[in-house]
Design an enzyme around this catalytic site. Structure first.
Site, PDB file in Angstrom:
ATOM      1  N   ASN A 143       0.867  -1.175   0.000  1.00  0.00           N
ATOM      2  CA  ASN A 143       0.000   0.000   0.000  1.00  0.00           C
ATOM      3  C   ASN A 143       0.905   1.227   0.000  1.00  0.00           C
ATOM      4  O   ASN A 143       1.480   1.575   1.024  1.00  0.00           O
ATOM      5  CB  ASN A 143      -0.902  -0.025   1.243  1.00  0.00           C
ATOM      6  CG  ASN A 143      -1.735   1.235   1.373  1.00  0.00           C
ATOM      7  OD1 ASN A 143      -1.764   2.069   0.456  1.00  0.00           O
ATOM      8  ND2 ASN A 143      -2.404   1.389   2.501  1.00  0.00           N
ATOM      9  N   TRP A 144       1.021   1.852  -1.168  1.00  0.00           N
ATOM     10  CA  TRP A 144       1.960   2.977  -1.291  1.00  0.00           C
ATOM     11  C   TRP A 144       1.434   4.251  -0.642  1.00  0.00           C
ATOM     12  O   TRP A 144       2.152   5.233  -0.526  1.00  0.00           O
ATOM     13  CB  TRP A 144       2.285   3.227  -2.769  1.00  0.00           C
ATOM     14  CG  TRP A 144       3.002   2.092  -3.440  1.00  0.00           C
ATOM     15  CD1 TRP A 144       3.551   0.995  -2.837  1.00  0.00           C
ATOM     16  CD2 TRP A 144       3.257   1.941  -4.844  1.00  0.00           C
ATOM     17  NE1 TRP A 144       4.127   0.175  -3.775  1.00  0.00           N
ATOM     18  CE2 TRP A 144       3.967   0.737  -5.017  1.00  0.00           C
ATOM     19  CE3 TRP A 144       2.970   2.712  -5.968  1.00  0.00           C
ATOM     20  CZ2 TRP A 144       4.377   0.285  -6.274  1.00  0.00           C
ATOM     21  CZ3 TRP A 144       3.373   2.269  -7.218  1.00  0.00           C
ATOM     22  CH2 TRP A 144       4.073   1.062  -7.357  1.00  0.00           C
ATOM     23  N   LYS A 145       0.151   4.247  -0.276  1.00  0.00           N
ATOM     24  CA  LYS A 145      -0.469   5.442   0.316  1.00  0.00           C
ATOM     25  C   LYS A 145      -0.220   6.639  -0.606  1.00  0.00           C
ATOM     26  O   LYS A 145      -0.177   6.469  -1.816  1.00  0.00           O
ATOM     27  CB  LYS A 145       0.014   5.651   1.759  1.00  0.00           C
ATOM     28  CG  LYS A 145      -0.195   4.371   2.594  1.00  0.00           C
ATOM     29  CD  LYS A 145      -0.022   4.567   4.077  1.00  0.00           C
ATOM     30  CE  LYS A 145      -0.253   3.239   4.793  1.00  0.00           C
ATOM     31  NZ  LYS A 145      -0.138   3.358   6.251  1.00  0.00           N
ATOM     32  N   GLY A 204       2.569   2.552  10.834  1.00  0.00           N
ATOM     33  CA  GLY A 204       3.488   3.680  10.701  1.00  0.00           C
ATOM     34  C   GLY A 204       4.165   4.076  11.999  1.00  0.00           C
ATOM     35  O   GLY A 204       4.762   5.136  12.097  1.00  0.00           O
ATOM     36  N   SER A 237       3.537  -1.835  10.405  1.00  0.00           N
ATOM     37  CA  SER A 237       4.990  -1.876  10.614  1.00  0.00           C
ATOM     38  C   SER A 237       5.599  -3.242  10.285  1.00  0.00           C
ATOM     39  O   SER A 237       6.538  -3.686  10.951  1.00  0.00           O
ATOM     40  CB  SER A 237       5.363  -1.439  12.035  1.00  0.00           C
ATOM     41  OG  SER A 237       4.924  -0.098  12.268  1.00  0.00           O
ATOM     42  N   GLU A 291      -5.240  -4.857  10.586  1.00  0.00           N
ATOM     43  CA  GLU A 291      -4.240  -3.814  10.786  1.00  0.00           C
ATOM     44  C   GLU A 291      -4.533  -3.082  12.095  1.00  0.00           C
ATOM     45  O   GLU A 291      -5.365  -2.165  12.125  1.00  0.00           O
ATOM     46  CB  GLU A 291      -4.284  -2.809   9.631  1.00  0.00           C
ATOM     47  CG  GLU A 291      -3.945  -3.407   8.279  1.00  0.00           C
ATOM     48  CD  GLU A 291      -3.393  -2.356   7.314  1.00  0.00           C
ATOM     49  OE1 GLU A 291      -2.288  -2.588   6.792  1.00  0.00           O
ATOM     50  OE2 GLU A 291      -4.028  -1.319   7.105  1.00  0.00           O
ATOM     51  N   HIS A 305      -9.514   1.059   4.905  1.00  0.00           N
ATOM     52  CA  HIS A 305      -8.231   1.278   5.593  1.00  0.00           C
ATOM     53  C   HIS A 305      -8.475   2.216   6.775  1.00  0.00           C
ATOM     54  O   HIS A 305      -9.299   3.129   6.690  1.00  0.00           O
ATOM     55  CB  HIS A 305      -7.203   1.874   4.626  1.00  0.00           C
ATOM     56  CG  HIS A 305      -5.826   1.886   5.212  1.00  0.00           C
ATOM     57  ND1 HIS A 305      -5.420   2.849   6.108  1.00  0.00           N
ATOM     58  CD2 HIS A 305      -4.787   1.034   5.073  1.00  0.00           C
ATOM     59  CE1 HIS A 305      -4.177   2.575   6.488  1.00  0.00           C
ATOM     60  NE2 HIS A 305      -3.774   1.486   5.882  1.00  0.00           N
ATOM     61  N   GLU A 349      -6.912   4.665   7.842  1.00  0.00           N
ATOM     62  CA  GLU A 349      -6.728   6.090   7.528  1.00  0.00           C
ATOM     63  C   GLU A 349      -7.987   6.652   6.867  1.00  0.00           C
ATOM     64  O   GLU A 349      -8.343   7.813   7.061  1.00  0.00           O
ATOM     65  CB  GLU A 349      -5.478   6.275   6.654  1.00  0.00           C
ATOM     66  CG  GLU A 349      -4.219   6.099   7.495  1.00  0.00           C
ATOM     67  CD  GLU A 349      -3.004   5.571   6.754  1.00  0.00           C
ATOM     68  OE1 GLU A 349      -2.962   5.655   5.517  1.00  0.00           O
ATOM     69  OE2 GLU A 349      -2.095   5.057   7.437  1.00  0.00           O
ATOM     70  N   GLY A 403       2.974  -0.950   4.302  1.00  0.00           N
ATOM     71  CA  GLY A 403       3.013   0.469   3.967  1.00  0.00           C
ATOM     72  C   GLY A 403       4.437   0.893   3.656  1.00  0.00           C
ATOM     73  O   GLY A 403       4.970   0.624   2.570  1.00  0.00           O
ATOM     74  N   GLY A 404       5.093   1.527   4.619  1.00  0.00           N
ATOM     75  CA  GLY A 404       6.426   2.105   4.417  1.00  0.00           C
ATOM     76  C   GLY A 404       7.421   1.202   3.706  1.00  0.00           C
ATOM     77  O   GLY A 404       8.086   1.630   2.747  1.00  0.00           O
TER      78      GLY A 404
HETATM   79  P1  13P Z   1       3.131   0.590   7.673  1.00  0.00           P
HETATM   80  O1  13P Z   1       3.669  -0.695   7.108  1.00  0.00           O
HETATM   81  O2  13P Z   1       3.831   1.818   7.151  1.00  0.00           O
HETATM   82  O3  13P Z   1       3.013   0.545   9.163  1.00  0.00           O
HETATM   83  O4  13P Z   1       1.619   0.723   7.115  1.00  0.00           O
HETATM   84  C1  13P Z   1       0.760  -0.348   7.231  1.00  0.00           C
HETATM   85  C2  13P Z   1      -0.471  -0.051   6.465  1.00  0.00           C
HETATM   86  O5  13P Z   1      -1.259   0.810   6.839  1.00  0.00           O
HETATM   87  C3  13P Z   1      -0.705  -0.795   5.217  1.00  0.00           C
HETATM   88  O6  13P Z   1      -1.986  -0.575   4.731  1.00  0.00           O
END
Ligand code: 13P
Length: 250
Positions: free
Chosen positions: A9-11, A173, A212, A167, A95, A97, A233-234
């Protein structure tokens, strides 16, 4: 047998240039991790670029959100049929967010899940509790409520063509990962909830962990019985890190 899925997930990150580089890197290493399914989730505007780069490869793609509506006067939104136009295999729905920053309710997330299925794009339904909820001991009831909204609208059979991602919000994050046992407990709870309605669907539904996840912890997480991959994510913004996570699931 559930094939593991490692999804990036590149956000709201990347540029045309960085995405070309990232995809080159992932494509170069994909054959080595062929036991695992790979998927990437770019911002909408890079969807065409991603489709061009990944067509004909074994790597899947999709988007991070979609509208619950199929078309119409919804300024700024993107609809399911548009995702179908760009041959998305998956779309992330609910998600945390989106839930917290954009006020998406459990019911809206369920309608988005339905909108995705309507056009043959597999939803990846995100569920998870906040730190406050975990501390209050209500993790299971929160996850159950999030899941129930979708089950009530779409029914258990819908999960034949869907993925779930657990999640925990406090792990996203933050660098603070759930322990393998903490994650496994919630994954097993989710699977048991599905099994109450249909044990076969429950046994076949993939449940990813997100929060994470990185190469240093992905192996032990994915070794757990009910963890079928990761939503990253990251660490998905670096081809080497993303592939290392995938390798740990092979
Ligand atoms: P991180 O891996 O950056 O914690 O993000 C997880 C995430 O929200 C994937 O959708």
């Amino acid at each position: 047998m559930r094939r593991k899925l490692v999804a990036g997930n590149w956000k709201m990150n990347g540029s045309a240039e960085s995405i070309r580089g990232l995809l080159e890197g992932i494509k170069a290493g994909a054959a080595e991790v062929a036991a695992v399914e790979l998927a990437v989730f770019p911002p909408f505007v890079y969807l065409e670029l991603v489709e061009q780069q990944l067509s004909g490869t074994a790597i899947a793609w999709g988007t991070q959100n979609l509208s619950e509506h199929a078309s119409g006067a919804y300024t700024g939104e993107v609809a399911g049929p548009m995702l179908q136009d760009f041959h998305c295999a998956y779309v992330i729905v609910g998600h945390s967010e989106r839930r917290t920053l954009y006020g998406e309710s459990d019911e809206m997330v369920a309608r988005k899940f339905a909108a995705a299925r309507k056009v043959g794009v597999k939803p990846i339904l995100c569920v998870g509790e906040t730190l406050e909820e975990r501390d209050q001991g209500v993790t299971e009831s929160v996850v159950e409520r999030q899941l129930k909204a979708v089950l009530d609208l779409e029914g258990i059979e819908a999960f034949n063509d869907a993925v779930i991602a657990y999640e925990p919000v406090w792990a996203i994050g933050t660098g603070r990962t759930a322990t393998p046992q903490q994650a496994q407990d919630v994954h097993a709870f989710i699977r048991a909830k599905l099994a109450e309605q249909n044990p076969t669907v429950a046994a076949e539904t993939r449940i990813l962990y997100g929060g994470s996840m990185k190469a240093a912890n992905s192996g032990e997480l994915m070794a757990m019985a009910d963890i079928d991959g990761g939503l990253i994510g990251g660490a998905s913004l670096d081809a080497k890190d993303f592939l290392a996570i995938a390798r740990s699931g092979c």
